[in-house]
Design a protein around this motif. Structure first.
Motif, PDB file in Angstrom:
ATOM      1  N   GLU A 108      -0.225 -13.592   4.411  1.00  0.00           N
ATOM      2  CA  GLU A 108      -1.239 -13.146   3.453  1.00  0.00           C
ATOM      3  C   GLU A 108      -1.214 -11.627   3.297  1.00  0.00           C
ATOM      4  OE1 GLU A 108      -5.126 -14.596   4.168  1.00  0.00           O
ATOM      5  OE2 GLU A 108      -4.554 -16.709   4.157  1.00  0.00           O
ATOM      6  N   LYS A 112      -0.220  -9.475   0.044  1.00  0.00           N
ATOM      7  CA  LYS A 112      -1.169  -8.494  -0.489  1.00  0.00           C
ATOM      8  C   LYS A 112      -0.501  -7.161  -0.799  1.00  0.00           C
ATOM      9  CE  LYS A 112      -5.369  -5.919   0.765  1.00  0.00           C
ATOM     10  NZ  LYS A 112      -6.443  -5.732   1.774  1.00  0.00           N
ATOM     11  N   LYS A 230      -2.918  -4.260  -9.630  1.00  0.00           N
ATOM     12  CA  LYS A 230      -2.702  -5.432  -8.789  1.00  0.00           C
ATOM     13  C   LYS A 230      -2.008  -6.542  -9.579  1.00  0.00           C
ATOM     14  CE  LYS A 230      -3.110  -8.118  -5.176  1.00  0.00           C
ATOM     15  NZ  LYS A 230      -2.149  -7.973  -4.054  1.00  0.00           N
ATOM     16  N   ASP A 234       1.649  -7.926  -8.399  1.00  0.00           N
ATOM     17  CA  ASP A 234       1.919  -9.341  -8.111  1.00  0.00           C
ATOM     18  C   ASP A 234       3.015  -9.879  -9.023  1.00  0.00           C
ATOM     19  OD1 ASP A 234      -0.030  -9.278  -6.170  1.00  0.00           O
ATOM     20  OD2 ASP A 234      -1.582 -10.183  -7.422  1.00  0.00           O
TER      21      ASP A 234
END
Length: 447
Positions: A108, A112, A230, A234
């Motif tokens: 995770e 991130k 973000k 991603d």
């Protein structure tokens, strides 16, 4: 043959005198001044040609302080860590992995931070931070002001010469709105980034460049608002080949150089870095870099808005007031860092900094930086801290980023203060005392 004029000789007034004179207030110079004051120097003078402290980290909009760890060990500390600690207390001052997460392989956490350049290395969390440049200017001022009368700062002063007595430097010549003046000091620390003072003093240096390396390029950085970083980060992780081979290539065709967005402490902002193969000691190249970026900037922003997730509402906020410089002169020092040092962890008796590996195609082991890389072969009373330390071009390319410069400056400031207190030269300073003070000031040293 170039045309010349003859300047008449003239008397130059002495503006000020100090124990330690630091020229340039980038990561190296700021750290050198603070460290010298904290380590007992009687008076420190810091000279900066711009209206702010911080150099590339503030005025150059190089917001990333990267690669501060190896495995689970943070290998920076000292004043560089103090920057991050202070900035983390501010609203939108810093963003990056926590100290506790360093070395983690938690999927995770990896997910991130994977889209934020510099935070995932060799499939684990790497320590670093993105810092807000304007708030960092305030923090760096505070660190200077906390020393009270120990540090005198002169902004808007450009160093243009050295005051010499044989091979010993006694001061520097600066130009400002007040004209030409001298600042005298027992020890001078050259933190110009380009070894300007060492060159003025007659010290030797290398200037060869490998144009395939990062440090042979320049930049003119700008910031965008209205982004969703973000979302972009991603998307980039999942579509890296498309991003790199298609979109970065298309933007390079538009601008004529490589460019890429990077994070800031705010998700709705980013900074655009670029790599332009020009030389920062050439006035025509300096001019070309700034003007070519401004000329192509809006077309590049339009491409991002039309083609890249997270950028549809992007707009220009500002352009860095300082041109991005990455490499130029490298002094002839008592030790020359080379590619061999990157390939091996040599245990130096005078180690004052450690560079964690961050490109496993180039180096896979920490590199110890000896104090001697800052000591010129020829010039006395002079230390050279920052990216112009004694090194080959390839070794310099992987060890001249913001944290490395800050660490070298920290060590130079400590060494100058100890040499003056002990009545010795910076060439012959008791390095064990320097290392002890560095450890006491939270610098990571392996022994």
């Amino acid at each position: 043959m170039s045309k010349v004029i003859m300047e008449p000789s003239r008397q130059i007034p002495i503006l000020d005198e100090a124990d330690v004179v630091v020229i340039g207030s980038g990561p190296a110079g700021h750290s050198a001044a603070v460290a010298a004051a904290r380590s007992g120097a009687g008076k420190v003078i810091l000279v900066e040609r711009y209206n702010h402290l911080g150099g590339m980290a503030t005025g150059g909009f190089v917001l990333l302080v990267p690669h501060l760890s190896f495995g689970g060990t943070i290998m920076s500390g000292g004043l560089q860590q103090e920057w991050i600690d202070r900035m983390e207390k501010l609203n939108y001052g810093a963003v990056g992995p926590t100290k506790e997460s360093v070395g983690s392989v938690d999927p995770e956490l990896i997910q991130k931070w994977a889209g934020y350049w510099g935070f995932v290395l060799n499939d684990n969390i790497n320590y670093g931070a993105y810092l807000d440049p304007d708030q960092l200017k305030v923090v760096l001022d505070e660190m200077i002001n906390e020393q009270g009368e120990k540090i005198t700062t002169y902004l808007h002063g450009w160093a243009v010469g050295a005051v010499m007595d044989g091979d010993a430097i006694k001061g520097v010549i600066i130009e400002s709105k007040e004209g030409r003046q001298a600042i005298m000091g027992k020890v001078v620390i050259d933190c110009t980034g380009d070894a300007d003072i060492c060159a003025f003093a007659g010290g030797g240096f290398d200037e060869d460049r490998d144009k395939s390396l990062r440090s042979a390029s320049m930049a003119a950085v700008y910031r965008l608002g209205g982004v969703d970083f973000k979302h972009f980060a991603d998307w980039k992780v999942k579509n890296f080949k498309e991003w790199y081979e298609v979109h970065m290539a298309n933007m390079a065709k538009i601008t004529g150089f490589k460019m890429s967005p990077h994070a800031t402490p705010r998700n709705d902002q980013c900074w655009i870095n670029n790599w332009i193969p020009k030389y920062c000691l050439n006035i025509k190249d300096l001019t070309s870099v700034d003007m070519s970026v401004r000329k192509t900037m809006y077309e590049a922003i339009d491409y991002l808005k039309e083609n890249i997730p997270g950028f549809k509402d992007a707009f220009l906020i500002d352009i860095a007031p300082q041109t991005g410089t990455r490499g130029s002169r490298r002094i002839h020092g008592m030790y020359k860092l080379t590619k061999d040092d990157l390939d091996n962890t040599y245990a130096h008796e005078d180690t004052i900094s450690v560079v964690p590996p961050f490109n496993f195609g180039v180096c896979q082991t920490p590199t110890e930086i000896p104090y001697r890389v800052m000591v010129p072969v020829k010039i006395e009373n002079l230390l050279v801290a920052g990216r112009s330390f004694s090194s080959s071009h390839e070794a310099n390319d992987w060890s001249n980023l913001i944290p490395h410069c800050a660490n070298l400056g920290h060590a130079a400031g400590v060494a100058a203060a100890i040499a003056i207190k002990d009545g010795t030269s910076v060439r012959d300073v008791n390095i064990q005392k320097v290392q002890t003070v560095l450890k006491d000031q939270n610098t990571y040293l392996p022994r």
